[in-house]
Design an enzyme around this catalytic site. Structure first.
Site, mmCIF file in Angstrom:
data_model
loop_
_atom_site.group_PDB
_atom_site.id
_atom_site.type_symbol
_atom_site.label_atom_id
_atom_site.label_comp_id
_atom_site.label_asym_id
_atom_site.label_seq_id
_atom_site.Cartn_x
_atom_site.Cartn_y
_atom_site.Cartn_z
ATOM 1 N NE ARG A 139 41.067 49.463 10.385
ATOM 2 C CZ ARG A 139 41.683 50.332 9.589
ATOM 3 N NH1 ARG A 139 41.945 51.550 10.021
ATOM 4 N NH2 ARG A 139 42.036 49.987 8.374
ATOM 5 C CE LYS A 197 25.965 35.955 19.669
ATOM 6 N NZ LYS A 197 25.052 34.823 19.468
ATOM 7 C CD GLU A 216 14.904 35.646 22.191
ATOM 8 O OE1 GLU A 216 15.508 34.791 22.859
ATOM 9 O OE2 GLU A 216 15.179 35.888 20.993
ATOM 10 C CE LYS A 226 22.590 38.159 25.640
ATOM 11 N NZ LYS A 226 22.080 38.508 24.357
ATOM 12 C CD GLU A 273 26.971 31.879 19.801
ATOM 13 O OE1 GLU A 273 26.462 32.998 19.965
ATOM 14 O OE2 GLU A 273 26.605 31.064 18.952
ATOM 15 N NE ARG A 330 26.417 36.007 23.379
ATOM 16 C CZ ARG A 330 26.696 37.291 23.309
ATOM 17 N NH1 ARG A 330 27.901 37.708 23.638
ATOM 18 N NH2 ARG A 330 25.794 38.163 22.926
ATOM 19 C CG ASN A 361 21.780 30.648 18.788
ATOM 20 O OD1 ASN A 361 21.156 31.002 17.804
ATOM 21 N ND2 ASN A 361 22.883 31.242 19.188
ATOM 22 C CG HIS A 381 17.345 31.821 18.499
ATOM 23 N ND1 HIS A 381 16.809 31.536 19.738
ATOM 24 C CD2 HIS A 381 17.404 33.177 18.431
ATOM 25 C CE1 HIS A 381 16.572 32.671 20.382
ATOM 26 N NE2 HIS A 381 16.907 33.672 19.612
ATOM 27 C CG HIS A 384 17.540 32.820 13.450
ATOM 28 N ND1 HIS A 384 18.822 32.703 13.907
ATOM 29 C CD2 HIS A 384 17.014 33.887 14.107
ATOM 30 C CE1 HIS A 384 19.072 33.654 14.814
ATOM 31 N NE2 HIS A 384 17.978 34.370 14.952
ATOM 32 C CG HIS A 392 13.732 37.289 16.998
ATOM 33 N ND1 HIS A 392 14.526 36.535 16.173
ATOM 34 C CD2 HIS A 392 14.271 37.168 18.249
ATOM 35 C CE1 HIS A 392 15.500 35.985 16.878
ATOM 36 N NE2 HIS A 392 15.374 36.356 18.145
HETATM 37 P P1 NAD Z 1 12.169 45.675 16.528
HETATM 38 O O1 NAD Z 1 13.337 46.474 16.877
HETATM 39 O O2 NAD Z 1 11.813 45.526 15.097
HETATM 40 O O3 NAD Z 1 10.899 46.265 17.313
HETATM 41 C C1 NAD Z 1 9.652 45.666 17.104
HETATM 42 C C2 NAD Z 1 8.607 46.692 16.638
HETATM 43 O O4 NAD Z 1 8.219 47.479 17.743
HETATM 44 C C3 NAD Z 1 9.106 47.650 15.582
HETATM 45 O O5 NAD Z 1 8.050 47.916 14.692
HETATM 46 C C4 NAD Z 1 9.435 48.900 16.384
HETATM 47 O O6 NAD Z 1 9.350 50.078 15.618
HETATM 48 C C5 NAD Z 1 8.376 48.865 17.442
HETATM 49 N N1 NAD Z 1 8.715 49.508 18.702
HETATM 50 C C6 NAD Z 1 9.887 49.446 19.350
HETATM 51 N N2 NAD Z 1 9.791 50.027 20.546
HETATM 52 C C7 NAD Z 1 8.539 50.496 20.649
HETATM 53 C C8 NAD Z 1 7.823 51.186 21.656
HETATM 54 N N3 NAD Z 1 8.383 51.459 22.829
HETATM 55 N N4 NAD Z 1 6.532 51.530 21.414
HETATM 56 C C9 NAD Z 1 5.948 51.205 20.242
HETATM 57 N N5 NAD Z 1 6.560 50.527 19.267
HETATM 58 C C10 NAD Z 1 7.829 50.173 19.466
HETATM 59 O O7 NAD Z 1 12.274 44.205 17.097
HETATM 60 P P2 NAD Z 1 12.738 43.578 18.478
HETATM 61 O O8 NAD Z 1 11.790 42.493 18.721
HETATM 62 O O9 NAD Z 1 12.984 44.567 19.520
HETATM 63 O O10 NAD Z 1 14.164 42.962 18.090
HETATM 64 C C11 NAD Z 1 14.261 41.938 17.135
HETATM 65 C C12 NAD Z 1 15.651 41.946 16.576
HETATM 66 O O11 NAD Z 1 16.585 41.740 17.626
HETATM 67 C C13 NAD Z 1 15.897 40.863 15.560
HETATM 68 O O12 NAD Z 1 16.549 41.404 14.456
HETATM 69 C C14 NAD Z 1 16.804 39.882 16.277
HETATM 70 O O13 NAD Z 1 17.658 39.200 15.404
HETATM 71 C C15 NAD Z 1 17.553 40.813 17.184
HETATM 72 N N6 NAD Z 1 18.140 40.166 18.364
HETATM 73 C C16 NAD Z 1 19.434 40.436 18.632
HETATM 74 C C17 NAD Z 1 20.030 39.883 19.747
HETATM 75 C C18 NAD Z 1 21.436 40.221 20.081
HETATM 76 O O14 NAD Z 1 21.997 39.618 21.007
HETATM 77 N N7 NAD Z 1 22.046 41.163 19.398
HETATM 78 C C19 NAD Z 1 19.283 39.058 20.601
HETATM 79 C C20 NAD Z 1 17.954 38.807 20.299
HETATM 80 C C21 NAD Z 1 17.388 39.378 19.167
HETATM 81 N N1 GLY Z 2 20.776 36.357 21.693
HETATM 82 C C1 GLY Z 2 21.880 35.484 21.514
HETATM 83 C C2 GLY Z 2 23.138 35.971 22.119
HETATM 84 O O1 GLY Z 2 23.219 37.073 22.615
HETATM 85 O O2 GLY Z 2 24.108 35.273 22.115
#
Ligand code: NAD
Ligand code: GLY
Length: 370
Positions: free
Chosen positions: A120, A141, A183, A224, A234, A238, A242, A245, A249, A262
């Site tokens: 939990r 998130k 972003e 942010k 949200e 917030r 998006n 997105h 998405h 992304h």
């Molecule tokens: P990711 O985590 O897949 O990383 C991108 C690629 O880079 C991967 O292949 C990873 O292995 C590689 N990588 C990471 N760090 C590295 C480094 N220092 N050196 C070499 N390679 C490296 O993708 P991302 O772009 O970081 O994140 C995308 C995800 O984040 C999506 O799933 C998206 O939905 C999510 N997201 C979440 C929020 C949130 O608020 N929670 C906001 C925006 C995006």
């Molecule tokens: N990246 C969208 C949020 O954090 O709300």
């Protein structure tokens, strides 16, 4: 080192930003994760060989386990989530344990979701390693994808701290810089026209130069943090995060998270949202020179990517902002002036068709320019 304090209704926590902030990990754990019984570091198959040993070397006196997931969006799945829970149980993590998410947004979202649900909810720390994770690691998130769409399963669960060490970005591939920078452009477009002007003037190629990187990441995270501080769950503004997105998405889902990052998908979605905004509000929304700039930064192949999408409208409806099967889009009246607007299917169908044609014209212009 720079520090921003994120203040939400449920938690206040620091984001440390700079070269070498990982050295603060032990101290942050001692101060923020009192009586920590055990640590589970979750990372991915690209990041772990590069940085896992370094992170472990910063920890002393803790029992540490590690779990490495396959790199890539497909790891944000129910299957991988279950594996993570099983591994945590096998390691006998109890309620005093802490998870460290070492990686990009995929690791952060999955590890954070495991932390939010295991027994939990246990504590976790974000150690982001991508530019994009300036966004994903802040704000709480966390979640995974369903086969029907992105981030459809998740929670709000704030980390105890975020350690954003700029030196991890040194190994980041170029397309991941583009993904993360999209972003940052988004935050500037929805919130801060001056920041947009600064970016347009100072970031003429990617990766971002070392001299300005920390400042840019700090500014983006502070935008942010300000939004999340006002609206943690949200209920209002917030949703503006998006921007780009709804279509972004859908493009990612239809490409099965393989061919486009992304942020690159979000860039295509932002351009669509700005074009729709201009037609809807009869105002000029695109900043002067926008296309030349983003094209120079390496964002391209827009029309090819969009043409691969077939069921885009239906996929767009799976967006969490949809209400009563109607798509609600984040639109701009001007740079920094945002509105959440329901858009009829017939308008979207027509706009998507005209967007495809328009992007094709832009692509042809670029070829002619070369
Ligand atoms: P990711 O985590 O897949 O990383 C991108 C690629 O880079 C991967 O292949 C990873 O292995 C590689 N990588 C990471 N760090 C590295 C480094 N220092 N050196 C070499 N390679 C490296 O993708 P991302 O772009 O970081 O994140 C995308 C995800 O984040 C999506 O799933 C998206 O939905 C999510 N997201 C979440 C929020 C949130 O608020 N929670 C906001 C925006 C995006
Ligand atoms: N990246 C969208 C949020 O954090 O709300």
């Amino acid at each position: 080192m720079e520090q921003i304090q994120v203040k939400t209704e449920t938690k206040s926590y620091p984001v440390l930003i700079g070269d070498g902030v990982i050295d603060q990990l032990q101290q942050v754990l001692e101060e923020r994760v009192r009586d920590c019984s055990r640590i589970l570091i979750i990372s991915d198959s690209n990041v772990a060989p590069l940085y896992l040993d370094e992170v472990k070397s910063k920890l002393s006196g803790y029992q540490v386990n590690e779990w490495v997931i396959p790199a890539g969006e497909t790891s944000k799945s129910i299957r991988e989530y279950e594996k993570g829970i099983t591994y945590a149980l096998r390691c006998q993590l109890d309620r005093q344990a802490c998870i460290i998410a070492l990686g990009g947004g995929v690791v952060g979202d999955l590890a954070g979701f495991i932390a939010s649900t295991y027994l939990r909810g246990i504590r976790f720390i974000q150690v982001p390693t991508t530019l994009l994770a300036h966004d994903s690691s802040v704000g709480g998130k966390v979640g995974i994808n369903h086969t029907s769409g992105k981030n459809l399963i998740g929670a709000f669960h704030q980390p105890e701290a975020v350690l954003y060490d700029i030196h991890f970005l040194k190994t980041l591939p170029k397309k991941e810089w583009r993904s993360g920078f999209a972003e940052i452009v988004k935050l500037a477009l929805i919130r801060d026209p001056d920041f947009y002007d600064y970016l347009e003037e100072n970031v003429r190629s990617l990766p971002i130069e070392d001299e300005i990187l920390t400042d840019i990441v700090k500014k983006a995270i502070s935008i942010k943090a300000e939004i999340v501080g006002q609206d943690e769950r949200e209920a209002g503004i917030r949703a503006y995060l998006n921007f780009g997105h709804t279509l972004g998405h859908a493009i990612e889902a239809e490409s099965r998270y393989q061919s486009i990052t992304h942020g690159e998908a979000v860039m295509i979605g932002m351009i669509f949202a700005m074009k729709l905004s201009e037609e809807h509000f009869k105002t000029k929304v695109f900043p002067e020179g926008f296309f030349t700039w983003v094209h120079q930064l390496g964002y391209s192949d827009w029309h090819a990517t969009l043409n691969k999408g077939g069921l885009l409208l239906e996929t767009m409806k799976k967006d969490k902002k949809s209400q009563e099967n109607k798509i609600r889009m984040v639109l701009l009246k001007n740079c920094g002036d945002v509105i959440l607007q329901t858009v009829e299917d017939s308008i979207l169908t027509a706009e998507l068709a005209s967007y495809r044609t328009w992007l094709k014209t832009i692509a042809a212009d670029r070829v002619a320019e070369k």
